[in-house]
Design a protein around this motif. Structure first.
Motif, PDB file in Angstrom:
ATOM      1  N   GLN A   7       3.207   2.774  -1.290  1.00  0.00           N
ATOM      2  CA  GLN A   7       2.675   1.430  -1.087  1.00  0.00           C
ATOM      3  C   GLN A   7       1.248   1.473  -0.566  1.00  0.00           C
ATOM      4  O   GLN A   7       0.915   2.295   0.294  1.00  0.00           O
ATOM      5  CB  GLN A   7       3.554   0.665  -0.104  1.00  0.00           C
ATOM      6  CG  GLN A   7       4.953   0.431  -0.603  1.00  0.00           C
ATOM      7  CD  GLN A   7       5.809  -0.291   0.430  1.00  0.00           C
ATOM      8  OE1 GLN A   7       5.335  -0.710   1.479  1.00  0.00           O
ATOM      9  NE2 GLN A   7       7.088  -0.441   0.116  1.00  0.00           N
ATOM     10  N   LYS A   8       0.434   0.560  -1.066  1.00  0.00           N
ATOM     11  CA  LYS A   8      -0.951   0.436  -0.618  1.00  0.00           C
ATOM     12  C   LYS A   8      -0.988   0.099   0.869  1.00  0.00           C
ATOM     13  O   LYS A   8      -0.143  -0.636   1.373  1.00  0.00           O
ATOM     14  CB  LYS A   8      -1.666  -0.650  -1.422  1.00  0.00           C
ATOM     15  CG  LYS A   8      -3.131  -0.787  -1.092  1.00  0.00           C
ATOM     16  CD  LYS A   8      -3.808  -1.823  -1.957  1.00  0.00           C
ATOM     17  CE  LYS A   8      -5.265  -1.955  -1.556  1.00  0.00           C
ATOM     18  NZ  LYS A   8      -5.968  -2.939  -2.357  1.00  0.00           N
ATOM     19  N   ASN A   9      -1.998   0.662   1.553  1.00  0.00           N
ATOM     20  CA  ASN A   9      -2.240   0.447   2.986  1.00  0.00           C
ATOM     21  C   ASN A   9      -1.177   1.073   3.894  1.00  0.00           C
ATOM     22  O   ASN A   9      -1.134   0.754   5.086  1.00  0.00           O
ATOM     23  CB  ASN A   9      -2.417  -1.042   3.318  1.00  0.00           C
ATOM     24  CG  ASN A   9      -3.638  -1.622   2.642  1.00  0.00           C
ATOM     25  OD1 ASN A   9      -4.658  -0.958   2.497  1.00  0.00           O
ATOM     26  ND2 ASN A   9      -3.532  -2.851   2.185  1.00  0.00           N
ATOM     27  N   LYS A  10      -0.344   1.945   3.357  1.00  0.00           N
ATOM     28  CA  LYS A  10       0.629   2.666   4.181  1.00  0.00           C
ATOM     29  C   LYS A  10       0.157   4.101   4.351  1.00  0.00           C
ATOM     30  O   LYS A  10      -0.535   4.651   3.494  1.00  0.00           O
ATOM     31  CB  LYS A  10       2.019   2.649   3.530  1.00  0.00           C
ATOM     32  CG  LYS A  10       2.672   1.268   3.629  1.00  0.00           C
ATOM     33  CD  LYS A  10       4.147   1.343   3.396  1.00  0.00           C
ATOM     34  CE  LYS A  10       4.827   1.517   4.724  1.00  0.00           C
ATOM     35  NZ  LYS A  10       6.276   1.517   4.647  1.00  0.00           N
ATOM     36  N   ILE A  49      -2.943   5.225   1.690  1.00  0.00           N
ATOM     37  CA  ILE A  49      -2.989   4.871   0.268  1.00  0.00           C
ATOM     38  C   ILE A  49      -3.939   3.687   0.104  1.00  0.00           C
ATOM     39  O   ILE A  49      -3.778   2.653   0.753  1.00  0.00           O
ATOM     40  CB  ILE A  49      -1.587   4.518  -0.266  1.00  0.00           C
ATOM     41  CG1 ILE A  49      -0.637   5.699  -0.117  1.00  0.00           C
ATOM     42  CG2 ILE A  49      -1.672   4.054  -1.729  1.00  0.00           C
ATOM     43  CD1 ILE A  49      -0.999   6.931  -0.921  1.00  0.00           C
ATOM     44  N   VAL A  50      -4.954   3.866  -0.761  1.00  0.00           N
ATOM     45  CA  VAL A  50      -5.961   2.814  -0.947  1.00  0.00           C
ATOM     46  C   VAL A  50      -5.830   2.079  -2.282  1.00  0.00           C
ATOM     47  O   VAL A  50      -6.340   0.973  -2.427  1.00  0.00           O
ATOM     48  CB  VAL A  50      -7.396   3.371  -0.787  1.00  0.00           C
ATOM     49  CG1 VAL A  50      -7.634   3.830   0.642  1.00  0.00           C
ATOM     50  CG2 VAL A  50      -7.676   4.494  -1.756  1.00  0.00           C
ATOM     51  N   LYS A  51      -5.122   2.706  -3.250  1.00  0.00           N
ATOM     52  CA  LYS A  51      -4.941   2.057  -4.543  1.00  0.00           C
ATOM     53  C   LYS A  51      -3.687   2.615  -5.201  1.00  0.00           C
ATOM     54  O   LYS A  51      -3.483   3.825  -5.209  1.00  0.00           O
ATOM     55  CB  LYS A  51      -6.163   2.301  -5.436  1.00  0.00           C
ATOM     56  CG  LYS A  51      -6.127   1.570  -6.750  1.00  0.00           C
ATOM     57  CD  LYS A  51      -7.437   1.748  -7.503  1.00  0.00           C
ATOM     58  CE  LYS A  51      -7.457   0.909  -8.755  1.00  0.00           C
ATOM     59  NZ  LYS A  51      -8.738   1.037  -9.469  1.00  0.00           N
ATOM     60  N   VAL A  52      -2.863   1.733  -5.755  1.00  0.00           N
ATOM     61  CA  VAL A  52      -1.648   2.148  -6.449  1.00  0.00           C
ATOM     62  C   VAL A  52      -1.669   1.581  -7.866  1.00  0.00           C
ATOM     63  O   VAL A  52      -1.821   0.368  -8.052  1.00  0.00           O
ATOM     64  CB  VAL A  52      -0.375   1.659  -5.712  1.00  0.00           C
ATOM     65  CG1 VAL A  52       0.880   2.080  -6.474  1.00  0.00           C
ATOM     66  CG2 VAL A  52      -0.335   2.190  -4.289  1.00  0.00           C
ATOM     67  N   ALA A  57      -1.587   7.119  -7.744  1.00  0.00           N
ATOM     68  CA  ALA A  57      -2.240   6.383  -6.652  1.00  0.00           C
ATOM     69  C   ALA A  57      -3.401   7.206  -6.115  1.00  0.00           C
ATOM     70  O   ALA A  57      -3.557   8.392  -6.447  1.00  0.00           O
ATOM     71  CB  ALA A  57      -1.238   6.090  -5.539  1.00  0.00           C
ATOM     72  N   GLY A  59      -5.506   8.112  -2.410  1.00  0.00           N
ATOM     73  CA  GLY A  59      -5.440   8.055  -0.961  1.00  0.00           C
ATOM     74  C   GLY A  59      -6.727   8.560  -0.347  1.00  0.00           C
ATOM     75  O   GLY A  59      -7.558   9.165  -1.030  1.00  0.00           O
TER      76      GLY A  59
END
Length: 129
Positions: A7-10, A49-52, A57, A59
């Motif tokens: 997940q993004k932002n995790k 993580i910055v993009k999925v 993805a 990171g």
């Protein structure tokens, strides 16, 4: 459609299992590929993580938990902002092997008859690693 477990932002802690053709580190979470710049095969890192996307993805490093023995301090003040060279954090002789492996992977993907790629040349001399 299979659910993506990343997940993004995790934040995640991952092992870098390989380096890609641009020198970025590659990790897997539940068999899902993550590309992380400025990491080296063999390192353990905490990432955000910055993009999925559906197939992979991206990171960014928050912390290097276990450094590679081939990591070095960057010798350029603009290295991270510039983008002109992406392997500055790796000892030079090891970057030659990474480049050779990247070319070998590309050759193997495109040719039916596999051929061996010769070692990368340094200052006019090939180096066996």
């Amino acid at each position: 459609m299979e659910k993506i477990s990343v997940q993004k932002n995790k934040e995640y802690i991952v092992d870098i299992i390989d380096n890609g053709c641009e020198g970025e580190g590659i990790a897997k979470i539940d068999n899902f590929t993550i590309f992380i710049p400025e990491t080296i095969k063999g390192e353990k890192v905490k990432i955000l993580i910055v993009k999925v996307l559906s197939s992979h993805a991206f990171g960014k490093v928050i912390e290097i938990i276990q450094k590679s023995e081939i990591r070095q301090e960057e010798d350029c003040n603009t290295y991270k902002r510039c983008g002109g060279c992406n392997l500055r954090h790796i000892k030079y002789t090891n970057t030659l092997k990474i480049k050779q492996n990247a070319v070998q992977s590309l050759v193997n993907k495109t040719l039916k008859n596999k051929i061996g790629v010769k070692p990368t040349i340094r200052n006019g001399k090939s180096i066996s690693l």
